[in-house]
Design a protein around this motif. Structure first.
Motif, PDB file in Angstrom:
ATOM      1  N   ASP A   3      78.624   5.414  36.282  1.00  0.00           N
ATOM      2  CA  ASP A   3      79.212   4.472  37.238  1.00  0.00           C
ATOM      3  C   ASP A   3      78.163   3.509  37.777  1.00  0.00           C
ATOM      4  O   ASP A   3      78.463   2.349  38.088  1.00  0.00           O
ATOM      5  N   PHE A   4      76.913   4.014  37.909  1.00  0.00           N
ATOM      6  CA  PHE A   4      75.829   3.190  38.412  1.00  0.00           C
ATOM      7  C   PHE A   4      74.650   3.287  37.448  1.00  0.00           C
ATOM      8  O   PHE A   4      74.734   3.979  36.429  1.00  0.00           O
ATOM      9  N   ARG A  37      72.915  -7.448  28.696  1.00  0.00           N
ATOM     10  CA  ARG A  37      73.271  -6.445  27.679  1.00  0.00           C
ATOM     11  C   ARG A  37      72.594  -5.114  27.973  1.00  0.00           C
ATOM     12  O   ARG A  37      73.194  -4.044  27.818  1.00  0.00           O
ATOM     13  N   ARG A  38      71.345  -5.159  28.401  1.00  0.00           N
ATOM     14  CA  ARG A  38      70.625  -3.921  28.702  1.00  0.00           C
ATOM     15  C   ARG A  38      71.242  -3.214  29.910  1.00  0.00           C
ATOM     16  O   ARG A  38      71.369  -1.984  29.928  1.00  0.00           O
ATOM     17  N   ILE A  39      71.603  -3.988  30.919  1.00  0.00           N
ATOM     18  CA  ILE A  39      72.266  -3.408  32.091  1.00  0.00           C
ATOM     19  C   ILE A  39      73.607  -2.808  31.682  1.00  0.00           C
ATOM     20  O   ILE A  39      73.984  -1.710  32.130  1.00  0.00           O
ATOM     21  N   ALA A  40      74.329  -3.505  30.807  1.00  0.00           N
ATOM     22  CA  ALA A  40      75.622  -2.998  30.338  1.00  0.00           C
ATOM     23  C   ALA A  40      75.470  -1.645  29.657  1.00  0.00           C
ATOM     24  O   ALA A  40      76.290  -0.735  29.860  1.00  0.00           O
ATOM     25  N   HIS A  41      74.441  -1.474  28.848  1.00  0.00           N
ATOM     26  CA  HIS A  41      74.230  -0.184  28.184  1.00  0.00           C
ATOM     27  C   HIS A  41      74.101   0.931  29.223  1.00  0.00           C
ATOM     28  O   HIS A  41      74.562   2.063  28.990  1.00  0.00           O
ATOM     29  N   MET A  42      73.478   0.645  30.354  1.00  0.00           N
ATOM     30  CA  MET A  42      73.273   1.664  31.387  1.00  0.00           C
ATOM     31  C   MET A  42      74.575   1.995  32.108  1.00  0.00           C
ATOM     32  O   MET A  42      74.888   3.169  32.341  1.00  0.00           O
ATOM     33  N   VAL A  43      75.355   0.966  32.461  1.00  0.00           N
ATOM     34  CA  VAL A  43      76.556   1.230  33.259  1.00  0.00           C
ATOM     35  C   VAL A  43      77.767   1.568  32.395  1.00  0.00           C
ATOM     36  O   VAL A  43      78.825   1.907  32.931  1.00  0.00           O
ATOM     37  N   GLU A  44      77.634   1.494  31.079  1.00  0.00           N
ATOM     38  CA  GLU A  44      78.664   2.067  30.203  1.00  0.00           C
ATOM     39  C   GLU A  44      78.582   3.588  30.195  1.00  0.00           C
ATOM     40  O   GLU A  44      79.573   4.264  29.952  1.00  0.00           O
ATOM     41  N   ASP A  99      81.934  -4.672  40.587  1.00  0.00           N
ATOM     42  CA  ASP A  99      83.064  -4.388  41.466  1.00  0.00           C
ATOM     43  C   ASP A  99      82.833  -3.101  42.251  1.00  0.00           C
ATOM     44  O   ASP A  99      83.173  -3.024  43.447  1.00  0.00           O
ATOM     45  N   ARG A 100      82.248  -2.108  41.605  1.00  0.00           N
ATOM     46  CA  ARG A 100      81.953  -0.855  42.315  1.00  0.00           C
ATOM     47  C   ARG A 100      80.905  -1.092  43.402  1.00  0.00           C
ATOM     48  O   ARG A 100      80.987  -0.526  44.498  1.00  0.00           O
ATOM     49  N   MET A 101      79.915  -1.917  43.104  1.00  0.00           N
ATOM     50  CA  MET A 101      78.903  -2.236  44.100  1.00  0.00           C
ATOM     51  C   MET A 101      79.513  -3.017  45.272  1.00  0.00           C
ATOM     52  O   MET A 101      79.267  -2.701  46.443  1.00  0.00           O
ATOM     53  N   ALA A 102      80.303  -4.039  44.977  1.00  0.00           N
ATOM     54  CA  ALA A 102      80.894  -4.862  46.032  1.00  0.00           C
ATOM     55  C   ALA A 102      81.770  -4.021  46.958  1.00  0.00           C
ATOM     56  O   ALA A 102      81.858  -4.311  48.167  1.00  0.00           O
TER      57      ALA A 102
END
Length: 311
Positions: A169-170, A159-166, A212-215
């Motif tokens: 893009d990175f 959830r914390r990571i999601a807040h950042m990438v919302e 997906d952007r990272m991959a």
């Protein structure tokens, strides 16, 4: 031909961190596939004892730990940057959190019984037992998460990571930095190696979009290479000269001393050699192997313990 030789195996999460960094920098590299469990005679010939995955070889120089490897890749190919100047401190701190706290929560979640069953489904029955015994030996007295606690922690971290990438893009903006690569690899293991466990991403679709952007960065230009050929490369070359301020003394152990260096927690097998550098950020040991010849083995200071060998 590339002079970068990565020793790794396909399902190693820390190897995926480096493979993706190589892709981001569009570097050419040679791929040596190593065993996931001991014994690893070809690995030990080069490292002298260190057996974690991956490690990077440049001629007769061996770089251990993915954090140090990222530093080496930044030196090899400064653009695009892994450590943007305005993020240099926070990116390193975040990457260290991701490589430790996030990684261990994710792996305890990933390798609970139903995840482990998926991982070893196509292998002989004893493979899971061998792998488990190998990782227990590497863990020593390390505290492990219970699956229930790991699941709760992993959900919170996602959830914390999601807040950042919302917001971007990175993690920290429009381009990836070292924090993205360190955060990505344990999540990649969930999604790619134990896909049954990827249901945990359902509540955080923004994380999957970021993944997906990272991959899409890819793995660079890879050429297959054998372990014996890598050892031959090391044996045929001298280590790179040490330059700059090679000694910052924090231990009262002078250069030229016989020492060991070992990880502080996971994979604590020591490497022994002559201390030839102790810079602000890394240690370097000189050691000689019957097969690999004289090599320099490099470790980061953070996460590793330096000790003098009793005379």
């Amino acid at each position: 031909m590339s002079h970068l030789i990565l020793h790794h195996y396909p399902s190693s999460p820390f190897s995926e961190k480096i493979r993706l960094a190589l892709g981001y920098k569009q570097l050419a590299w040679k791929s040596v596939i190593i065993p996931s469990v001991m014994p690893k005679p070809d690995v030990v010939a080069l490292t002298g004892g260190y057996r974690k995955t991956p490690f990077l070889q440049i001629g007769a120089d061996i770089y251990c730990d993915s954090a140090l490897i990222c530093d080496v890749l930044e030196h090899e190919q400064p653009e695009p940057v892994l450590y943007p100047p305005h993020l240099k401190g926070v990116a390193r701190v975040f990457a260290q959190w991701a490589d430790t706290t996030l990684f261990w929560a994710a792996m305890a979640y990933n390798l609970q019984p139903k995840g482990a069953a998926v991982l070893f489904a196509q292998l002989p029955a004893e493979a899971a037992q061998v792998f488990a015994a190998d990782r227990r030996a590497m863990s020593g007295n390390m505290q492990r998460h219970r699956p229930e606690d790991a699941t709760a922690a992993y959900r919170s971290y996602l959830r914390r990571i999601a807040h950042m990438v919302e917001e971007h893009d990175f993690l920290f903006g429009t381009e990836p930095c070292v924090a993205d690569f360190a955060t990505y690899h344990p999540l990649w293991f969930t999604r790619q190696c134990v896909p049954l466990m990827s249901e945990i991403f359902a509540a955080t679709p923004a994380v999957l979009e970021w993944m997906d952007r990272m991959a899409a960065l890819g793995h660079g230009r890879m050429e297959r290479f054998s372990a014996q050929d890598a050892i031959t490369v090391a044996a045929g070359m001298d280590p790179l000269p040490l330059v700059g301020d090679v000694f910052q003394d924090e231990h009262g152990i002078p250069l030229g001393s016989q020492v060991t260096i070992a990880a502080e927690t996971f994979g604590t097998e020591p490497t022994e050699g002559e201390l030839v550098a102790a810079t602000r950020t890394r240690y370097t040991l000189r050691r000689t192997d019957p097969r690999a010849g004289t090599v320099h083995v490099h470790f980061p200071r953070i996460g590793y313990a330096l000790r003098a060998v009793a005379g």
